[in-house]
Scaffold this motif. Structure first.
Motif, PDB file in Angstrom:
ATOM      1  N   VAL A   1       0.988  -1.041  -0.157  1.00  0.00           N
ATOM      2  CA  VAL A   1       0.006  -0.141   0.255  1.00  0.00           C
ATOM      3  C   VAL A   1       0.758   1.266   0.254  1.00  0.00           C
ATOM      4  O   VAL A   1       0.874   1.765  -1.168  1.00  0.00           O
ATOM      5  CB  VAL A   1      -0.621  -0.119   0.865  1.00  0.00           C
ATOM      6  CG1 VAL A   1      -1.731   1.061   1.309  1.00  0.00           C
ATOM      7  CG2 VAL A   1      -2.084  -0.898   0.842  1.00  0.00           C
ATOM      8  N   LEU A   2       2.105   1.325   0.546  1.00  0.00           N
ATOM      9  CA  LEU A   2       2.029   2.258   1.185  1.00  0.00           C
ATOM     10  C   LEU A   2       4.085   2.445  -0.323  1.00  0.00           C
ATOM     11  O   LEU A   2       4.698   3.960  -0.919  1.00  0.00           O
ATOM     12  CB  LEU A   2       3.115   2.508   2.862  1.00  0.00           C
ATOM     13  CG  LEU A   2       2.639   2.668   3.882  1.00  0.00           C
ATOM     14  CD1 LEU A   2       3.223   2.777   4.823  1.00  0.00           C
ATOM     15  CD2 LEU A   2       1.720   4.034   3.995  1.00  0.00           C
ATOM     16  N   ASN A   3       4.125   1.334  -1.066  1.00  0.00           N
ATOM     17  CA  ASN A   3       4.612   1.464  -1.741  1.00  0.00           C
ATOM     18  C   ASN A   3       5.786   2.428  -1.614  1.00  0.00           C
ATOM     19  O   ASN A   3       6.287   2.560  -2.565  1.00  0.00           O
ATOM     20  CB  ASN A   3       4.044   2.213  -2.762  1.00  0.00           C
ATOM     21  CG  ASN A   3       4.719   1.405  -4.332  1.00  0.00           C
ATOM     22  OD1 ASN A   3       5.844   0.434  -4.376  1.00  0.00           O
ATOM     23  ND2 ASN A   3       4.778   2.030  -5.328  1.00  0.00           N
ATOM     24  N   PRO A   4       7.541   1.748  -0.675  1.00  0.00           N
ATOM     25  CA  PRO A   4       7.928   2.526  -0.778  1.00  0.00           C
ATOM     26  C   PRO A   4       9.367   2.041  -2.206  1.00  0.00           C
ATOM     27  O   PRO A   4       8.453   1.018  -2.492  1.00  0.00           O
ATOM     28  CB  PRO A   4       8.702   2.524   0.943  1.00  0.00           C
ATOM     29  CG  PRO A   4       8.416   1.180   1.112  1.00  0.00           C
ATOM     30  CD  PRO A   4       7.244   0.816   0.227  1.00  0.00           C
ATOM     31  N   ALA A   5       9.809   3.055  -2.203  1.00  0.00           N
ATOM     32  CA  ALA A   5      11.693   2.841  -3.036  1.00  0.00           C
ATOM     33  C   ALA A   5      12.209   1.223  -2.732  1.00  0.00           C
ATOM     34  O   ALA A   5      12.475   1.469  -1.231  1.00  0.00           O
ATOM     35  CB  ALA A   5      12.345   4.005  -3.211  1.00  0.00           C
ATOM     36  N   ARG A   6      11.615   0.609  -3.452  1.00  0.00           N
ATOM     37  CA  ARG A   6      12.026  -0.879  -3.266  1.00  0.00           C
ATOM     38  C   ARG A   6      13.475  -1.117  -3.511  1.00  0.00           C
ATOM     39  O   ARG A   6      13.852  -0.348  -4.325  1.00  0.00           O
ATOM     40  CB  ARG A   6      11.093  -2.328  -4.038  1.00  0.00           C
ATOM     41  CG  ARG A   6       9.772  -1.695  -4.114  1.00  0.00           C
ATOM     42  CD  ARG A   6       9.530  -2.366  -2.399  1.00  0.00           C
ATOM     43  NE  ARG A   6       8.382  -1.791  -2.784  1.00  0.00           N
ATOM     44  CZ  ARG A   6       6.996  -2.821  -2.759  1.00  0.00           C
ATOM     45  NH1 ARG A   6       7.691  -4.306  -2.851  1.00  0.00           N
ATOM     46  NH2 ARG A   6       6.292  -2.756  -2.297  1.00  0.00           N
ATOM     47  N   SER A   7      14.266  -2.007  -2.811  1.00  0.00           N
ATOM     48  CA  SER A   7      15.825  -1.967  -2.890  1.00  0.00           C
ATOM     49  C   SER A   7      16.603  -3.873  -2.506  1.00  0.00           C
ATOM     50  O   SER A   7      15.347  -4.084  -1.111  1.00  0.00           O
ATOM     51  CB  SER A   7      16.259  -0.798  -2.181  1.00  0.00           C
ATOM     52  OG  SER A   7      17.873  -1.017  -1.702  1.00  0.00           O
TER      53      SER A   7
END
Length: 662
Positions: free
Chosen positions: A515-521
């Motif tokens: 839901v928040l979809n932060p920058a993925r790493s």
């Protein structure tokens, strides 16, 4: 203040320390027909919770020969004619609540005016109590209610407002043709399939357990017992095939999923490497059940039994029912019988279906999942993308999850001080330690917006208590240390944040990330990189007939997060605080052992300072040791011990730049 209550003619209040380090307020009342419950309500309306004393009624206050109060002659609370602990429940609700308090906390008896946290409660047991209240009294109470009304008497007053909108109980469900994965299982399945991690031996989410057995071991009975346990818990014989990228739960027939027990001869010297090799073998969850067993024969009557589970099938809480069921089944099989245990009320697949029904649709703004998503979106808005930590090297492009642990402890005096602060603040011990942990991270340069991950059991229905499965959820506890608050003020901030989070603990962390979809790493964990956890899962005790046994040390060599602080309380035979065992798990991608040790040392030093003066700003507490201070003042100052010349920082900077322009 107590003398202002009707019926109280005289009152004396003292601080007692009947157990070392455990200081409490005790009040002694004299009067005609003193109503202890009425006095307590009177005090609770006028005082903060931590100042409401234990009440004891006396015929007269003891006096010295000089006519002053004889404090030494005052009885311990409970020794007078009437005490809060001795007051009988007035209603069926109070009686039931007293029983639930005692059951959840594992104490012989709880009085109507006994505080839940005074009896040893914490956030985990608070969640269990809320579940028990829901089942027994048909009332839906938030965890916050227990902090605000921590006694059976005060909690009973809230039941009328809590009745009605109660979540449905978890029961066996009709299975559809395709049983979906739970939210927690979805992420673990994805990580298992990512880049074929299982095929290269990835074991990041393995849960190894090693038990040393001494005595005559019935190998056949042990094999049968493992088969019995896999039959009892469907999660241990579930595989996760996928079609078109959509996985499902497929429960295998008990005969097809019976765990093999391989036996390997090994010596003591070779045992650690053999255990590490067994723990490091990955699972292919699409075809392989998530339980593996191996027995290492050390010669004579010495063996080490190793069970390796994948996290998709179990969590930390699961270890106690798993061990208990293995023991029960082994004892029965060794005696030539089948185990006779009460059937489990539900299986994991029932939980998965119930979870989706409970949450409702995200299209419905009034559904449970929509309300919780809305809360977390607001609570985590603007969260830092990555926490700045004092690492020894840059973060690699992809985490290796290699880790190590530095063990240390907080002594009994600090333990007692933390508990006293928790009582004074109306908080749990976890909340106080979280405040100290956040203060440390801020002092180490992490900033003043500190997200800390914390596991929560996730077993919000009592039907799940004895089930092996993956229920644990991760909460993001955002801690605000801005403005250099006092430690006491910071505890208050943490308490409010945590109570709100506990009230919205159902939303799976996996869904929150989506839901928040932060920058993925691939290099770091999303939303938080540090973790705090109290090891308060039920203890798994090993008591096999004819055998003695205990845990075999087993280092996982894995760190899922940058830093993880794990804590466990110790208590003496009299129940007094005896210290806190601690372990700082750290990622070898970022930290050297010496750095991790210095972080642990600073935490212990900072906690002692904060406990000693909780009203001082957190920035005033000392985190340097003497050697570090000497290095700064002498070695880094060019060997000078400090002179008499008075000057300014800019002037010193200019002089140094002129003298050493390179």
């Amino acid at each position: 203040m107590l003398c202002g209550c009707d019926g109280v003619a005289q009152a004396a209040v003292v601080v007692r320390e009947d157990r070392p380090g455990d200081k409490r307020l005790a009040a002694y009342l004299v009067g005609t027909d003193v109503d202890v419950a009425a006095v307590r309500r009177y005090a609770a309306e006028r005082l903060p919770d931590h100042m409401v004393p234990a009440l004891t009624v006396l015929d007269a206050l003891p006096l010295t020969v000089n006519g002053k109060l004889d404090r030494a002659a005052l009885p311990a609370p409970g020794g007078g004619a009437a005490t809060t602990a001795g007051r009988a429940p007035r209603t069926p609700q109070e009686e039931i609540l007293c029983g639930l308090f005692a059951e959840v906390l594992g104490v012989p008896k709880a009085g109507v005016d006994d505080g839940f946290f005074d009896l040893g409660g914490d956030s985990l047991t608070a969640t269990r109590l809320v579940s028990r209240i829901r089942s027994a009294l048909g009332a839906e109470l938030p965890v916050r209610a227990l902090f605000e009304a921590p006694t059976p008497a005060r909690l009973a007053e809230r039941l009328a407002d809590a009745a009605g909108d109660v979540r449905p109980p978890l029961t066996r469900a009709e299975r559809p043709a395709v049983v979906p994965l739970s939210y927690a299982q979805q992420r673990l399945w994805f990580l298992n399939r990512l880049d074929g991690a299982w095929s290269s031996g990835g074991a990041t989410f393995n849960m190894p357990i090693a038990l040393r057995l001494e005595g005559a071991l019935d190998l056949g009975a042990l094999r049968d017992a493992l088969g019995d346990v896999a039959t009892r818990h469907e999660s241990l014989r579930t595989i996760f095939p996928d079609g078109s990228g959509t996985p499902r739960q497929l429960v295998l027939d008990p005969a097809a999923a019976r765990p093999r027990l391989d036996v390997a001869e090994t010596g003591e010297a070779a045992l650690p490497a053999a255990l590490a090799a067994a723990a490091g073998q990955g699972f292919d969850l699409s075809v392989e059940p998530p339980l593996r067993a191996r027995l290492f024969a050390l010669g004579g009557d010495a063996h080490v039994l190793m069970l390796v589970l994948h996290h998709i099938a179990a969590d930390g809480w699961s270890m106690a029912p798993l061990a208990r069921d293995v023991i029960t089944a082994y004892a029965a099989r060794a005696g030539g019988e089948e185990p006779r245990w009460a059937p489990l009320p539900v299986q994991y697949a029932d939980y998965t279906l119930w979870q989706r029904e409970l949450f409702g649709s995200e299209e419905d703004p009034d559904s449970l999942i929509s309300r919780q998503i809305a809360y977390w979106k607001d609570a985590l808005a603007g969260l830092p993308e990555e926490l700045r930590l004092p690492a020894d090297r840059p973060r690699p492009p992809e985490a290796t999850y290699r880790g190590a642990t530095h063990a240390f402890e907080l002594d009994a005096d600090v333990h007692a001080g933390l508990l006293a602060l928790a009582r004074e603040s109306g908080a749990s011990l976890f909340m106080v330690v979280q405040a100290a942990y956040a203060a440390l991270l801020t002092r180490l340069g992490a900033g003043t917006d500190v997200p800390i991950g914390s596991p929560i059991a996730g077993r919000t229905d009592e039907a799940l208590d004895d089930l092996v499965g993956m229920f644990v959820n991760m909460l993001v506890l955002r801690t605000d240390t801005s403005g250099d608050p006092s430690f006491r003020e910071l505890i208050g901030r943490v308490k409010e944040t945590d109570l709100a989070a506990y009230g919205h603990q159902d939303l799976p962390f996996e869904r929150l990330v989506e839901v928040l979809n932060p920058a993925r790493s691939m290099a770091r964990h999303p939303l938080f990189q540090v973790v705090l956890s109290f090891q308060n899962n039920p203890e798994a005790r090993l008591e096999l007939d004819g055998l003695t046994g205990g845990a075999e040390p087993l280092g996982s060599g894995i760190a899922k997060y940058d830093l993880s602080l794990y804590l466990g309380e110790r208590h003496g035979d009299d129940g007094a605080p005896a210290g806190i065992e601690a372990g700082l798990e750290y990622a070898l991608d970022l930290f050297d052992p010496d750095t991790a040790r210095s972080v642990a040392d600073r935490f212990a030093r900072l906690v002692r300072e904060l406990v000693a003066d909780p009203d001082a700003p957190i920035g005033a507490a000392e985190i340097l040791d003497r050697a570090e201070r000497r290095t700064i003042l002498r070695k880094w100052a060019g060997g000078k011990g400090g002179g008499t010349e008075r000057t300014t920082i800019p002037a010193l900077f200019e002089a140094q730049a002129a003298a050493r322009p390179d």
